[in-house]
Design an enzyme around this catalytic site. Structure first.
Site, short mmCIF file in Angstrom:
data_model
loop_
_atom_site.label_atom_id
_atom_site.label_comp_id
_atom_site.label_asym_id
_atom_site.label_seq_id
_atom_site.Cartn_x
_atom_site.Cartn_y
_atom_site.Cartn_z
N CYS A 23 29.66 83.41 10.86
CA CYS A 23 28.63 82.46 10.43
C CYS A 23 28.19 82.33 8.96
O CYS A 23 27.65 81.48 8.58
CB CYS A 23 27.58 82.31 11.40
SG CYS A 23 26.68 84.03 11.15
N ASP B 248 25.89 84.52 7.81
CA ASP B 248 24.62 84.67 7.76
C ASP B 248 24.25 86.15 7.09
O ASP B 248 25.34 86.71 7.18
CB ASP B 248 23.90 84.36 9.08
CG ASP B 248 23.78 83.16 9.50
OD1 ASP B 248 23.98 82.09 8.70
OD2 ASP B 248 23.59 82.81 10.65
N CYS C 147 20.33 82.83 11.80
CA CYS C 147 19.83 81.63 12.83
C CYS C 147 18.77 82.40 13.52
O CYS C 147 18.38 83.53 13.32
CB CYS C 147 21.10 81.71 13.78
SG CYS C 147 21.49 82.98 14.79
N CYS D 145 25.17 87.67 16.61
CA CYS D 145 24.06 87.69 15.69
C CYS D 145 23.33 88.93 15.89
O CYS D 145 22.66 89.47 15.04
CB CYS D 145 23.14 86.62 16.13
SG CYS D 145 23.85 85.13 16.58
#
Ligand code: FES
Length: 147
Positions: free
Chosen positions: A33, A35, A59, A103
């Protein structure tokens, strides 16, 4: 979709910030992603993590897992901190939706990268700790505006 604990740590994340002159700093990126997560560790002479802070461009699930991960490693030895896996963090949060499992890896990888940085700075070898795959070094980062 999210457990109460995830919502709590997302809305009131613990240990957000940075530590000046940290014993170890780890920055990792999530390839899926894009991130980014950075973790700062303050480690004393007995190899106990006295303080830990994190910053993220990530996120909500990354915020919640990092918040919980920092709570789990605070006050622990570096070896105990190594055992704080993303699975342990997810369990402590009563679970994450399957699409958000990746994540939770950011926090684990950032802690490992920070421990690696600490070990390198102190000429130590931490048994069981592998060189971080995606550590982003400060100097590289300064050349790029992206982060
Ligand atoms: Fe990137 Fe969660 S979607 S860390």
């Amino acid at each position: 979709m999210y457990t109460e604990k995830v919502m709590d740590h997302f809305q009131n994340p613990r240990n957000v910030g940075e530590i000046e002159n940290a014993s170890g700093v780890g920055t990792v990126g999530n390839a899926k992603c894009g991130d980014i997560m950075r973790i700062y560790l303050d480690i004393d002479e007995n190899q106990i993590i006295q303080d830990v802070k994190f910053k993220t461009f990530g996120c909500g699930a990354a915020v919640a897992t990092s918040s919980m991960a920092t709570e789990l490693v605070k006050g622990k030895t570096i070896y105990e901190a190594l055992k704080v896996t993303n699975k342990a963090v997810m369990e402590a949060l009563d679970g994450l939706p399957p699409v958000k499992v990746h994540c939770s890896l950011l926090a684990e990888e950032a802690i490992h990268a920070a421990l690696w940085d600490y070990a390198e700075k102190n000429g130590l070898q931490i048994e069981g700790l592998e060189k971080p795959k995606s550590d982003i070094h400060e100097d590289e980062e300064e050349e790029s505006e992206e982060y």
